[in-house]
Design a protein around this motif. Structure first.
Motif, mmCIF file in Angstrom:
data_model
loop_
_atom_site.group_PDB
_atom_site.id
_atom_site.type_symbol
_atom_site.label_atom_id
_atom_site.label_comp_id
_atom_site.label_asym_id
_atom_site.label_seq_id
_atom_site.Cartn_x
_atom_site.Cartn_y
_atom_site.Cartn_z
ATOM 1 N N VAL A 159 0.858 -1.184 0.000
ATOM 2 C CA VAL A 159 0.000 0.000 0.000
ATOM 3 C C VAL A 159 0.889 1.227 0.000
ATOM 4 N N GLY A 160 0.751 2.048 -1.031
ATOM 5 C CA GLY A 160 1.487 3.303 -1.110
ATOM 6 C C GLY A 160 0.635 4.460 -0.630
ATOM 7 N N HIS A 161 1.205 5.340 0.189
ATOM 8 C CA HIS A 161 0.506 6.515 0.734
ATOM 9 C C HIS A 161 1.179 7.773 0.193
ATOM 10 N N LEU A 162 0.453 8.577 -0.541
ATOM 11 C CA LEU A 162 1.017 9.820 -1.070
ATOM 12 C C LEU A 162 1.306 10.771 0.085
ATOM 13 N N ARG A 163 2.558 11.176 0.201
ATOM 14 C CA ARG A 163 2.939 12.061 1.303
ATOM 15 C C ARG A 163 2.182 13.388 1.213
ATOM 16 N N GLY A 164 1.713 13.838 2.374
ATOM 17 C CA GLY A 164 0.945 15.074 2.422
ATOM 18 C C GLY A 164 -0.552 14.853 2.433
ATOM 19 N N ARG A 165 -1.002 13.648 2.108
ATOM 20 C CA ARG A 165 -2.425 13.305 2.181
ATOM 21 C C ARG A 165 -2.692 12.562 3.471
ATOM 22 N N ARG A 166 -3.881 12.744 4.004
ATOM 23 C CA ARG A 166 -4.231 12.091 5.276
ATOM 24 C C ARG A 166 -4.867 10.732 5.000
ATOM 25 N N THR A 167 -4.008 9.755 4.714
ATOM 26 C CA THR A 167 -4.474 8.394 4.456
ATOM 27 C C THR A 167 -4.321 7.551 5.708
ATOM 28 N N GLN A 168 -5.048 6.452 5.734
ATOM 29 C CA GLN A 168 -5.052 5.598 6.929
ATOM 30 C C GLN A 168 -4.163 4.384 6.723
ATOM 31 N N GLN A 169 -3.411 4.012 7.767
ATOM 32 C CA GLN A 169 -2.575 2.815 7.725
ATOM 33 C C GLN A 169 -3.455 1.577 7.582
ATOM 34 N N VAL A 170 -2.958 0.605 6.819
ATOM 35 C CA VAL A 170 -3.738 -0.606 6.537
ATOM 36 C C VAL A 170 -3.242 -1.819 7.317
ATOM 37 N N PHE A 171 -1.925 -2.046 7.311
ATOM 38 C CA PHE A 171 -1.370 -3.248 7.936
ATOM 39 C C PHE A 171 -0.816 -2.955 9.326
ATOM 40 N N PRO A 172 -0.821 -3.950 10.228
ATOM 41 C CA PRO A 172 -1.369 -5.299 10.035
ATOM 42 C C PRO A 172 -2.893 -5.300 10.141
ATOM 43 N N ILE A 173 -3.492 -6.316 9.546
ATOM 44 C CA ILE A 173 -4.942 -6.474 9.638
ATOM 45 C C ILE A 173 -5.232 -7.377 10.822
ATOM 46 N N ILE A 174 -5.885 -6.822 11.831
ATOM 47 C CA ILE A 174 -6.140 -7.538 13.075
ATOM 48 C C ILE A 174 -7.633 -7.812 13.215
ATOM 49 N N GLN A 175 -7.951 -9.052 13.547
ATOM 50 C CA GLN A 175 -9.340 -9.403 13.830
ATOM 51 C C GLN A 175 -9.343 -10.539 14.834
ATOM 52 N N VAL A 212 -9.863 -10.986 0.022
ATOM 53 C CA VAL A 212 -8.637 -10.360 0.530
ATOM 54 C C VAL A 212 -8.608 -8.885 0.143
ATOM 55 N N ILE A 213 -8.963 -8.600 -1.111
ATOM 56 C CA ILE A 213 -9.023 -7.200 -1.555
ATOM 57 C C ILE A 213 -10.051 -6.430 -0.738
ATOM 58 N N LYS A 214 -11.183 -7.052 -0.498
ATOM 59 C CA LYS A 214 -12.241 -6.368 0.251
ATOM 60 C C LYS A 214 -11.769 -5.971 1.645
ATOM 61 N N VAL A 215 -11.110 -6.881 2.350
ATOM 62 C CA VAL A 215 -10.719 -6.590 3.731
ATOM 63 C C VAL A 215 -9.640 -5.514 3.786
ATOM 64 N N ILE A 216 -8.778 -5.451 2.759
ATOM 65 C CA ILE A 216 -7.800 -4.365 2.674
ATOM 66 C C ILE A 216 -8.506 -3.057 2.368
ATOM 67 N N ALA A 217 -9.402 -3.108 1.380
ATOM 68 C CA ALA A 217 -10.096 -1.896 0.926
ATOM 69 C C ALA A 217 -10.948 -1.274 2.019
ATOM 70 N N GLU A 218 -11.454 -2.077 2.927
ATOM 71 C CA GLU A 218 -12.278 -1.556 4.018
ATOM 72 C C GLU A 218 -11.485 -0.674 4.973
ATOM 73 N N LYS A 219 -10.174 -0.829 4.961
ATOM 74 C CA LYS A 219 -9.329 -0.024 5.861
ATOM 75 C C LYS A 219 -8.729 1.192 5.183
ATOM 76 N N MET A 220 -9.008 1.356 3.900
ATOM 77 C CA MET A 220 -8.434 2.481 3.151
ATOM 78 C C MET A 220 -9.380 3.662 3.193
ATOM 79 N N LYS A 221 -8.969 4.728 3.875
ATOM 80 C CA LYS A 221 -9.798 5.929 4.026
ATOM 81 C C LYS A 221 -8.930 7.169 3.900
ATOM 82 N N ILE A 222 -9.544 8.230 3.423
ATOM 83 C CA ILE A 222 -8.864 9.517 3.335
ATOM 84 C C ILE A 222 -9.571 10.493 4.257
ATOM 85 N N SER A 223 -8.825 11.064 5.179
ATOM 86 C CA SER A 223 -9.437 12.002 6.142
ATOM 87 C C SER A 223 -9.693 13.336 5.464
#
Length: 366
Positions: free
Chosen positions: A165-181, A355-366
Motif C-alpha cells: 500500500v502506497g501513501h502519497l505524502r501530504g495526504r491524510r491516508t489511513q494505515q492498513v497493515f497489520p490487519i487484526i481481527q 482479501v481485496i475487500k478486507v484491505i479496501a475496508e481499511k483504506m480511508k482519506i481524512s
C-alpha cells in the motif's frame, strides 16, 4: 473512494473494492478474453477503459483516489524465468505505471496505491528488486507498507501474496497493515468453513461449500481409476504416477500421494486436494491440501478426492469460488462464451476477492 483498475484481468480488484464501498472510474486490460469476462461481470457501460497501458497518456486517465494493480508476475514468480521486475519485459510494466504518475501534477496523483504480486518479489535478485520498487515509490512521493497475506484466511486456498500500500505524502491516508481481527493478525470470513468440501451447496454463493456434485453413499471400496486427461471418463484406466495406493484406515478411506518427504508420500482423504503438476518429480512437496486447495494457477493442475472415492479435476466454477468470486460472476463469464481453458486461466491469474475487500475496508482519506 474512486479507483482505477490497472492490469484488471477479470476484475478481482474491482469486485473487492466495490464490495468495500468504493467506485471504479476506469480500467485497463490487454487480454481480449479477460476483457470479455470483465465486461460481462461488471457494470462498465460508459466507464473509461483502455487495452494497452503502454499507449495511455497520463492526461487521459480519469482522476482517482486509488490505483489498484497486480502488475504481471511472470518474471518474478518461482514458476517463471525469474529475470526480475526490472529486467523482465512483463514485470517491468510496474515502471510504466509509475511513469504515468510522474507525468501527473501532484494534486492529481492518487492518494493510495494498492499493489499485489507473488511473494517471491520480496526475495528475487537477493531482495534488490524489492528495494528498487521502494526507491521508485519514494521518488514519486509515496511512503509504503506491505504484508504477505494467505488467502486461506478467507477461502479454502493456500495463496500467499504480497500486498503493498502506497501513501502519497501530504495526504491524510489511513494505515492498513497489520490487519487484526479476533485478537490475532488475520483476515477471516464469517460465512465460510475454510475447508474444501465435497458437499452439495446449501445456497448459491455461500462460503459453506466449494466443490460441486451430489455425494453418493459408499457401499464398498471401489477401485480408484484415474485418467490424467479428463479424470474418470470413458473407462480409461491410466494411473497418475503421483497416486500410489488407496486403503481404509479407521473406517476412513486414505490415498497415498507421492511426495519428496521422509516417508515418500502424504495421505489424502475425502475432500482433500491433490496437486498433479509434474507427477514424476522427485523433489515436489505439499501435493496434498488437507481441506484446502494449493494455489490456483492458470494451468489448473489440481484434483480432489470425492465422496464416491474418485479423483477428479477441480472444475472452473470451483476455481472461481476458491478465488472468492460469487457464482453469478462465473455464470456471466461462462455465458459470454469463454472456454473452460480460459476460465481456468482467468481464475489462476486473478486476485482473491475477499482479501481485496478486507484491505479496501481499511483504506480511508481524512
Amino acid at each position: 473512494m474512486k479507483f482505477l483498475d490497472l492490469f484488471a484481468g477479470i476484475g478481482g480488484f474491482h469486485l473487492g473494492m466495490e464490495q468495500a464501498g468504493h467506485q471504479c472510474v476506469g480500467w485497463i486490460e490487454w487480454d481480449k478474453f479477460a476483457r470479455q469476462s470483465y465486461q460481462a461481470i461488471h457494470d462498465v457501460e460508459g466507464i473509461w477503459n483502455a487495452s494497452d497501458i503502454r499507449t495511455v497518456r497520463a492526461n487521459e486517465l480519469p482522476q482517482a483516489d486509488c490505483w489498484c494493480f497486480g502488475f504481471p508476475c511472470q518474471d518474478i514468480s518461482v514458476a517463471g524465468k525469474q529475470k526480475g521486475f526490472t529486467a523482465g519485459k512483463r514485470s517491468s510494466l510496474f515502471f510504466t505505471v509509475t511513469g504515468l504518475i510522474r507525468d501527473l501534477e501532484e494534486k492529481n496523483r492518487p492518494s493510495y496505491l494498492l499493489i499485489e504480486n507473488v511473494k517471491n518479489l520480496l526475495s528475487i535478485n537477493r531482495g534488490f528488486d524489492f528495494l528498487k520498487l521502494q526507491i521508485e515509490l519514494d521518488e514519486i512521493g509515496y511512503d509504503c507498507e506491505w504484508d504477505v497475506l494467505d488467502s486461506a484466511e478467507v477461502v479454502p486456498q493456500h495463496r500467499e501474496r504480497i500486498f503493498i500500500v502506497g501513501h502519497l505524502r501530504g495526504r491524510r491516508t489511513q494505515q492498513v497493515f497489520p490487519i487484526i481481527q479476533s485478537d490475532r493478525q488475520a483476515i477471516s470470513r464469517s460465512d465460510a468453513t475454510n475447508t474444501l468440501t465435497t458437499r452439495y451447496g446449501e445456497a448459491q454463493g455461500a462460503g459453506s461449500y466449494i466443490a460441486e456434485g451430489q455425494p453418493q453413499k459408499i457401499k464398498s471400496a471401489p477401485k480408484i481409476i484415474v485418467n490424467p486427461h479428463g479424470f474418470n471418463k470413458g473407462g480409461v484406466k491410466s494411473i497418475v504416477p503421483t497416486v500410489t495406493a488407496g486403503s481404509f484406515k479407521d473406517n476412513t478411506f486414505v490415498l497415498k500421494v507421492r511426495e519428496a518427504t521422509k516417508s515418500g508420500h502424504d495421505v489424502a482423504t475425502i475432500g482433500d486436494s491433490i496437486n498433479f503438476a509434474q507427477p514424476n518429480s522427485k523433489t515436489r512437496r505439499g501435493r496434498v491440501g488437507h481441506g484446502v486447495a494449493n494455489t490456483i494457477t492458470a494451468g489448473m493442475e489440481q484434483a480432489t478426492l470425492t465422496d464416491d472415492l474418485k479423483i477428479r479435476k477441480l472444475t472452473p466454477l470451483e476455481c472461481w469460488r476458491l478465488q472468492g468470486f460469487p457464482d453469478w460472476a462465473f455464470n456471466r463469464a461462462k455465458q459470454a462464451g469463454l472456454s473452460d481453458s480460459q476460465l481456468y486461466k482467468q481464475a489462476g491469474n486473478s486476485v482473491t476477492v475477499p482479501v481485496i475487500k478486507v484491505i479496501a475496508e481499511k483504506m480511508k482519506i481524512s
